[in-house]
Design a protein around this motif. Structure first.
Motif, mmCIF file in Angstrom:
data_model
loop_
_atom_site.group_PDB
_atom_site.id
_atom_site.type_symbol
_atom_site.label_atom_id
_atom_site.label_comp_id
_atom_site.label_asym_id
_atom_site.label_seq_id
_atom_site.Cartn_x
_atom_site.Cartn_y
_atom_site.Cartn_z
ATOM 1 N N GLU A 87 42.808 49.510 -16.506
ATOM 2 C CA GLU A 87 42.931 47.955 -15.697
ATOM 3 C C GLU A 87 41.642 48.023 -14.772
ATOM 4 O O GLU A 87 42.022 47.852 -13.361
ATOM 5 N N HIS B 259 36.606 41.454 -5.939
ATOM 6 C CA HIS B 259 37.407 41.714 -4.456
ATOM 7 C C HIS B 259 36.537 40.774 -3.539
ATOM 8 O O HIS B 259 36.377 41.478 -2.160
ATOM 9 N N LYS C 145 43.556 40.427 -9.578
ATOM 10 C CA LYS C 145 43.356 40.498 -8.172
ATOM 11 C C LYS C 145 41.724 40.616 -7.895
ATOM 12 O O LYS C 145 41.489 39.981 -6.726
ATOM 13 N N GLY D 118 39.165 51.307 -11.287
ATOM 14 C CA GLY D 118 38.708 52.002 -9.907
ATOM 15 C C GLY D 118 37.332 52.810 -10.429
ATOM 16 O O GLY D 118 36.616 53.506 -9.665
ATOM 17 N N ASP E 11 46.141 42.856 -15.785
ATOM 18 C CA ASP E 11 46.949 43.349 -15.098
ATOM 19 C C ASP E 11 47.343 42.548 -13.656
ATOM 20 O O ASP E 11 46.505 42.168 -12.994
ATOM 21 N N GLY F 245 38.997 46.206 -12.887
ATOM 22 C CA GLY F 245 38.609 44.794 -12.126
ATOM 23 C C GLY F 245 36.994 44.880 -11.812
ATOM 24 O O GLY F 245 36.283 44.172 -12.485
ATOM 25 N N ARG F 246 36.815 45.666 -10.888
ATOM 26 C CA ARG F 246 35.412 45.650 -10.390
ATOM 27 C C ARG F 246 34.198 46.042 -11.279
ATOM 28 O O ARG F 246 33.196 45.408 -11.429
HETATM 29 C C1 LIG Z 1 47.173 48.680 -9.721
HETATM 30 C C2 LIG Z 1 45.838 48.405 -9.694
HETATM 31 N N1 LIG Z 1 45.129 48.347 -10.820
HETATM 32 C C3 LIG Z 1 43.765 47.804 -11.007
HETATM 33 C C4 LIG Z 1 43.055 47.810 -9.814
HETATM 34 C C5 LIG Z 1 41.685 47.282 -9.861
HETATM 35 O O1 LIG Z 1 40.938 48.154 -9.428
HETATM 36 P P1 LIG Z 1 39.166 48.095 -9.464
HETATM 37 O O2 LIG Z 1 39.036 46.706 -9.470
HETATM 38 O O3 LIG Z 1 38.522 48.802 -8.448
HETATM 39 O O4 LIG Z 1 38.833 48.496 -10.677
HETATM 40 C C6 LIG Z 1 43.639 47.849 -8.620
HETATM 41 C C7 LIG Z 1 42.939 47.495 -7.258
HETATM 42 O O5 LIG Z 1 43.420 47.491 -6.245
HETATM 43 C C8 LIG Z 1 45.121 47.982 -8.666
HETATM 44 O O6 LIG Z 1 45.899 48.166 -7.342
#
Ligand SMILES: Cc1ncc(COP(=O)(O)O)c(C=O)c1O
Length: 425
Positions: free
Chosen positions: A275, A373, A57, A234, A76, A277-278
């Motif tokens: 998992e 994001h 995402k 996160g 993920d 992303g950011r």
């Molecule tokens: C279930 C889950 N995993 C991982 C992430 C990734 O978060 P980040 O991009 O802040 O690491 C999110 C973000 O909304 C999430 O909802």
């Protein structure tokens, strides 16, 4: 924290001549370097069989996921489209983690057909899933401890656990694993995701502590072992010049210590999964825009050719994104301005009361840290179309990895179409 571009100013001008602004530019080398740093740091600290499942995402483009798969990551996913992106990149089975909430049956069906790890968000979903698709190969549930309170930026985005709609309390977790075990499941994992953009590793440590404790309690109560513990994403990035880089090494060392302190070998020596992303892509993304309009009324409004449909974080969370102006990076004579988009929403502002060099129409303004994001949160309100995504490769080439939307895309879902003619000159 210093903000630079992966390309020289002149290179960017050449890119803009071929691909008109606005566009998102991603730096492949930066993304790969970050993926390697995460893996290497966890390995060096001895975190058992660490793997990151990239949160699709954050940047749902198969070209990006493909390169992260090359770096050893899984995916993920949380929706049909994200599962499809994982499939496009050749992922299947336990390299896909499906973490959804309020989940539709067709999403479970797709995830199940790919052999993905199903991460149950609620006890109420376990039995219906088993009734529809049979027992999953691996049983995984999402934990929400409910009673940890944090301070800081993460609260704005994800809320305190008690207020978060995700995951289940310990009693429900125990009941869920019992149902899975009774259905014949023999392999288990456990998950939580309670932090967002958190730069203090001690808060991540606190979550890991809670999850390791929950895993141990569940293992003893239900009589199962865990193959993996997934701490979610996160890890934060410094959006502001005053912020510091996340102390990844500090976190990795704390994680290993915590693993040993909880003696997780007794519950099956689970591998540690995250998992993020950011942390992987945010710093390597840039929203490249042009100043379209400057308005001097009650304040100075610098209007861009991009809008919040290209980057919603400032409007949604009041998030700060650093900006630099091509050719004016070192100007010291600054002016206070609001940087706006053209949506009919007054919160369509990339910055409020920001000190920037004196701007002119035509100046190229780069918004930093937009690789996660960012484009992904785009939408079409006001008929604003989502813009292109470009990838800058380590060899110095640039290619488009998603074209800009057109009016044809905007109207594609109408059931009745009429004629229209947009003059081009
Ligand atoms: C279930 C889950 N995993 C991982 C992430 C990734 O978060 P980040 O991009 O802040 O690491 C999110 C973000 O909304 C999430 O909802």
């Amino acid at each position: 924290m210093e903000y630079t571009l992966p390309v020289l100013d002149d290179q960017l001008k050449v890119i803009i001549a071929e691909y008109p602004t606005p566009f998102h530019l991603y730096d492949e080398r930066g993304i790969r370097d970050r993926a390697r740093l995460l893996q290497r740091t966890m390995n060096e600290a001895g975190v058992p069989r660490f793997q990151n499942y990239f949160a699709v995402k954050a940047l749902p483009n198969p070209e990006i996921l493909k390169l992260l798969v090359q770096e050893g990551m899984g995916a993920d996913c949380s929706s049909l489209a994200e599962l499809a992106i994982a499939e496009m990149c050749g992922l299947s089975g336990e390299q896909i983690m499906f973490s959804s909430n309020d989940t539709a049956l067709d999403e479970f069906r797709y995830a199940s057909s790919l052999g993905a790890i199903i991460n149950f968000d609620d006890l109420s979903m376990v039995q219906p899933y088993i009734n529809s698709f049979g027992a999953p190969e691996v049983g995984c549930c999402r934990f929400n401890p409910g009673d940890i309170e944090f301070g800081g930026v993460n609260v704005d985005i994800i809320g305190n656990p008690r207020e978060a709609k995700y995951g289940m309390p310990l009693d429900d977790m125990i009941a869920a694993y019992k149902q899975l075990k009774e259905a014949g499941v023999t392999r288990f994992g456990i998950h939580t995701m309670l932090l967002s953009n958190e730069l203090d590793w001690r808060n991540h440590e606190e979550i890991a502590d809670a999850l390791f404790g929950a895993a141990t309690a569940i293992a003893h109560e239900v009589g199962i072992n865990f193959e993996f513990i997934n701490l979610g994403g996160g890890i934060g990035v410094p959006y502001r010049p005053t912020e510091h880089e996340f102390d990844l090494r500090g976190f990795a060392i704390a994680l290993k210590k915590l693993y040993d302190a909880h003696d997780l070998e007794r519950i099956g020596s689970p591998r540690i999964v995250m998992e993020n992303g950011r942390y992987i892509t945010a710093d390597s993304g840039y929203l490249v825009t042009t100043v379209a309009n400057i308005k001097r009324t009650h304040k100075v409004y610098v209007g861009l050719d991009a809008s919040m449909s290209d980057l919603m974080r400032p409007a949604l969370y009041g998030a700060y994104h650093h900006m630099s102006v091509l050719g004016k990076q070192h100007d010291t004579d600054l002016e206070e301005v609001d940087v706006t988009g053209s949506l009919c929403e007054n919160n369509d502002k990339f910055a409020i009361d920001r000190m920037l060099p004196h701007l002119e129409v035509g100046d190229v303004l780069v918004i930093h840290t937009t690789g996660a994001h960012g484009h992904a949160m785009g939408f079409q309100y006001n008929g604003k179309l989502r813009h292109a995504e470009l990838l800058f490769d380590p060899g110095g080439g640039v290619r488009m990895i998603r074209r800009a939307e057109t009016l044809e895309d905007y109207f594609a879902t109408l059931t009745q179409k009429g004629n229209y003619h947009v003059p081009t000159n």
